[in-house]
Design an enzyme around this catalytic site. Structure first.
Site, PDB file in Angstrom:
ATOM      1  N   ASP A   1      -9.082  -6.427  -4.318  1.00 35.34           N
ATOM      2  CA  ASP A   1      -8.668  -5.125  -3.767  1.00 35.34           C
ATOM      3  C   ASP A   1      -9.297  -4.017  -4.614  1.00 35.34           C
ATOM      4  O   ASP A   1      -9.011  -3.918  -5.807  1.00 35.34           O
ATOM      5  CB  ASP A   1      -7.137  -5.039  -3.808  1.00 35.34           C
ATOM      6  CG  ASP A   1      -6.593  -3.760  -3.175  1.00 35.34           C
ATOM      7  OD1 ASP A   1      -7.392  -2.853  -2.853  1.00 35.34           O
ATOM      8  OD2 ASP A   1      -5.362  -3.672  -3.015  1.00 35.34           O
TER       9      ASP A   1
ATOM     10  N   ARG B   1     -11.629   5.633  10.958  1.00 38.07           N
ATOM     11  CA  ARG B   1     -11.161   4.257  10.852  1.00 38.07           C
ATOM     12  C   ARG B   1     -12.260   3.344  10.281  1.00 38.07           C
ATOM     13  O   ARG B   1     -11.968   2.436   9.500  1.00 38.07           O
ATOM     14  CB  ARG B   1     -10.730   3.755  12.233  1.00 38.07           C
ATOM     15  CG  ARG B   1     -10.181   2.351  12.234  1.00 38.07           C
ATOM     16  CD  ARG B   1      -8.950   2.236  11.358  1.00 38.07           C
ATOM     17  NE  ARG B   1      -8.247   0.983  11.580  1.00 38.07           N
ATOM     18  CZ  ARG B   1      -7.123   0.641  10.962  1.00 38.07           C
ATOM     19  NH1 ARG B   1      -6.585   1.473  10.084  1.00 38.07           N
ATOM     20  NH2 ARG B   1      -6.540  -0.497  11.208  1.00 38.07           N
TER      21      ARG B   1
ATOM     22  N   SER C   1       0.830  -1.194   0.000  1.00 36.36           N
ATOM     23  CA  SER C   1       0.000   0.000   0.000  1.00 36.36           C
ATOM     24  C   SER C   1       0.877   1.261   0.000  1.00 36.36           C
ATOM     25  O   SER C   1       1.779   1.372  -0.830  1.00 36.36           O
ATOM     26  CB  SER C   1      -0.952  -0.056   1.211  1.00 36.36           C
ATOM     27  OG  SER C   1      -1.947   0.912   1.121  1.00 36.36           O
TER      28      SER C   1
ATOM     29  N   HIS D   1      -8.125  -5.159  -0.016  1.00 39.11           N
ATOM     30  CA  HIS D   1      -6.828  -4.504   0.159  1.00 39.11           C
ATOM     31  C   HIS D   1      -6.030  -5.133   1.308  1.00 39.11           C
ATOM     32  O   HIS D   1      -4.818  -5.251   1.245  1.00 39.11           O
ATOM     33  CB  HIS D   1      -7.069  -3.019   0.425  1.00 39.11           C
ATOM     34  CG  HIS D   1      -5.826  -2.185   0.427  1.00 39.11           C
ATOM     35  ND1 HIS D   1      -4.985  -2.113  -0.652  1.00 39.11           N
ATOM     36  CD2 HIS D   1      -5.283  -1.379   1.387  1.00 39.11           C
ATOM     37  CE1 HIS D   1      -3.968  -1.298  -0.357  1.00 39.11           C
ATOM     38  NE2 HIS D   1      -4.131  -0.855   0.865  1.00 39.11           N
ATOM     39  N   ASP D   2      -6.735  -5.548   2.353  1.00 40.89           N
ATOM     40  CA  ASP D   2      -6.087  -6.163   3.520  1.00 40.89           C
ATOM     41  C   ASP D   2      -5.328  -7.440   3.180  1.00 40.89           C
ATOM     42  O   ASP D   2      -4.523  -7.904   3.988  1.00 40.89           O
ATOM     43  CB  ASP D   2      -7.143  -6.499   4.589  1.00 40.89           C
ATOM     44  CG  ASP D   2      -7.189  -5.445   5.685  1.00 40.89           C
ATOM     45  OD1 ASP D   2      -6.374  -4.508   5.632  1.00 40.89           O
ATOM     46  OD2 ASP D   2      -8.052  -5.565   6.578  1.00 40.89           O
TER      47      ASP D   2
END
Lengths: 380, 198
Positions: free
Chosen positions: A316, A222, A152, A349-350
């Site tokens: 992602d 968050r 990232s 994405h994680d």
């Protein structure tokens, strides 16, 4: 456990030479919080720099105490016999400037005023981070990294390294990265910032003077961020339309996913400084090696001298495979050595943080070759 | 289906820029890197094979050849190689054209469907051939565009592709005198070196 680093100890390094920043301003002095794993070999050729993402820090692998139940953020990929094999490599991981985990940032006292910088901490960019990391390398006696690796925003730092210091990097690994943010990416960051700034406890960033933190705003930021890190499939598999868990406070949540996001937001709001979060998202927004398309990416990358590995993940959508492929195609046009794989994953994405056999096998194959090429032998 | 690299290395100049389409585990690229000091890049779909290439120190990009080579510039490579893959491509004609846009020369190998063994299986026994070179049953095969020496040369003619060399070999990369004399009947593997005037 043979595949864990066990207990690791962070340490702080002070830099007294002022650092002039890309967007104006100077840091008269600064400290970086660092962890290292493995052993630097005699010719100092086996160093690997790990760059962290938006909310990461120096604690990339191992445990801080025997009782720790959570290892560092990239423990799946750093350690003995892992892709970043600490039997072969000397790994350097740091908390970036402007962070809130021990390096100089908004929580640090401004030497001119004696009070914390807070919102007056100067804006830092990816290039500033690279500059501070290069000084860290100098301090550790490392002329050239065998590899610089990041996921990232960490991948963007690795790319900037390859551009700024072509002679100081042997291999560049960019995972789930993008050459620069899209309007949609910036929009999500702006929602996160607005959530923080509109918190009544934010006080224009001077919340410390009021002895409060904008916990609700940071938590909300968050929550938005977290949604963009997951995929629809991953959320469906994890929560579906289940009702909240009874063993945790539901706070009036109707669905398990609401409870989860609130919990994540709340945890994060006590761990991460609001001014740091704003600063980190701005660094992400401004990253653009093409200088707003003034120079094509392929031209920018032509000056690089290292090998590249680019990895993306199918689900992602924050930095989709198409964004990684922009980097790959620019490298192909620039006739630079590049390898690329679009990894199957449901984790969005994680996925770059999560253990996966194919991801591990590709990453390890590349890194093993890097260690062979620099003559880094197994130090066990 | 792997075939020995045969004469291919002889056609690659020292230090050439080489793109291998469907490079598999990178045997040919690795050989050419050692013997011809090429600057090689492979395209491959299978992540396991990509990992093997990476272990060998090769550069490989995961890419589906059915999507063409539009991400490459014209004349970016000296030679583009595609071994035993043409028959599995959705549009072999457009890919061939694209290959000779991106590369000055192309080397293509494919199973010759007119080989005598296939003719006997189909022409006499009336079954789609199944043999070491074409091991899959008709209903489950990647080989959707089988052709012959003669068919391929007709296509080259149509695409204005110039044939620099034609060669034939059996599966282990050896030439037989019968295959050389009468390739369309006795050549198991068709091997072509191609170019195109721009």
């Amino acid at each position: 456990m043979t595949d864990s680093l066990g207990v690791v100890t962070p340490f702080s390094i002070a830099f007294e030479k002022p650092l002039t920043l890309e967007r104006g301003g100077t840091l008269p002095r600064y400290e970086l919080m660092v962890e290292t794993y493995g052993t630097l070999n005699a010719d100092k050729s086996n160093a690997v720099l790990v760059c962290h993402a938006l909310s990461g820090d120096h604690h990339a692998a191992g445990f801080h105490t025997d009782q720790d139940d959570k290892p560092g953020w990239w423990d799946h990929y750093i350690g003995p016999n892992k892709p970043i094999d600490t039997n072969r490599f000397f790994v350097v991981s740091l908390n970036n400037l402007g962070g809130c985990s021990g390096s100089t940032g908004p929580l640090t006292d401004n030497p001119e005023t004696g009070a914390p910088y807070g919102p007056d901490f100067p804006e830092v960019t990816v290039s500033d981070w690279v500059e501070s990391q290069a000084r860290l390398a100098d301090h550790l006696g490392i002329d050239r990294f065998a590899a610089i690796v990041g996921g990232s925003l960490g991948g963007m730092q690795a790319m900037q390294w390859a551009i700024t210091y072509p002679e100081r990097i042997g291999a560049c690994v960019m995972i789930a990265a993008a050459p620069r943010l899209t309007a949609q990416n910036i929009a999500f960051n702006e929602v996160a910032r607005q959530a923080i700034m509109r918190d009544p406890n934010f006080f224009d960033g001077h919340y410390a003077a009021h002895d409060v933190i904008p916990a609700s705003g940071v938590g909300l930021a968050r929550m938005v961020g977290h949604i963009t890190y997951l995929s629809d499939i991953a959320m469906g598999e994890k929560f579906g339309r289940q009702t909240p868990r009874s063993d945790r406070d539901a706070e009036g949540a109707n669905f398990a996913v609401e409870q989860y996001l609130r919990y994540q937001g709340q945890q994060f709001s006590h761990r991460f400084d609001a001014n740091s979060y704003i600063l980190m998202t701005r660094a992400l927004d401004y990253f653009d090696p093409t200088d707003n398309e003034r120079i094509p990416l392929a031209e920018v990358l032509r000056q690089t001298q290292c090998r590249f590995l680019v990895l993306s993940f199918t689900t992602d959508w924050r930095f989709s495979p198409a964004r990684s492929e922009e980097i790959v195609n620019a490298l192909i046009h620039a006739e630079r050595p590049v390898s690329y794989t679009r990894l199957e994953s449901t984790h969005g994405h994680d996925a770059f943080l999560i253990a996966d056999p194919t991801y591990e096998s590709i990453f390890k194959a590349f890194m093993d070759r890097v260690s062979d090429d620099v003559g880094a032998t197994d130090e066990r | 289906m792997s075939v020995d690299t045969g004469r291919i290395p002889e056609w690659i100049p020292q230090g050439a820029r080489v793109l291998d389409l469907g490079c598999g585990e990178g045997h040919l690229l690795a050989e050419l890197q050692t013997t011809r000091a090429i600057q090689g890049l492979g395209l491959e779909l299978d992540p396991e094979k990509i990992a093997t290439c990476l272990r060998r120190g090769l550069n490989v990009v995961q890419q589906d050849l059915n999507q063409g080579l539009s991400n490459f510039k014209a004349n970016q490579f000296d030679t583009i190689i595609m071994t035993q893959t043409l028959q599995a491509i959705r549009r072999p004609d457009t890919l061939l054209d694209d290959m000779l846009r991106v590369g000055r020369e192309a080397i293509v190998t494919f199973p010759n469907f007119a080989h005598v063994k296939n003719r006997i299986q189909l022409g006499i026994f009336g079954h789609m051939p199944v043999n070491p070179q074409l091991p899959n049953p008709w209903y489950d095969t990647p080989n959707i565009h089988l052709s012959t020496f003669d068919d391929f040369e007709a296509l080259c003619d149509q695409l204005k592709i110039q044939i620099l060399n034609r060669d034939t070999s059996n599966l282990s990369g050896q030439r037989s005198w019968l295959g050389t004399v009468w390739p369309n009947l006795f050549g198991e593997v068709a091997v072509y070196r191609l170019t195109k005037e721009h």
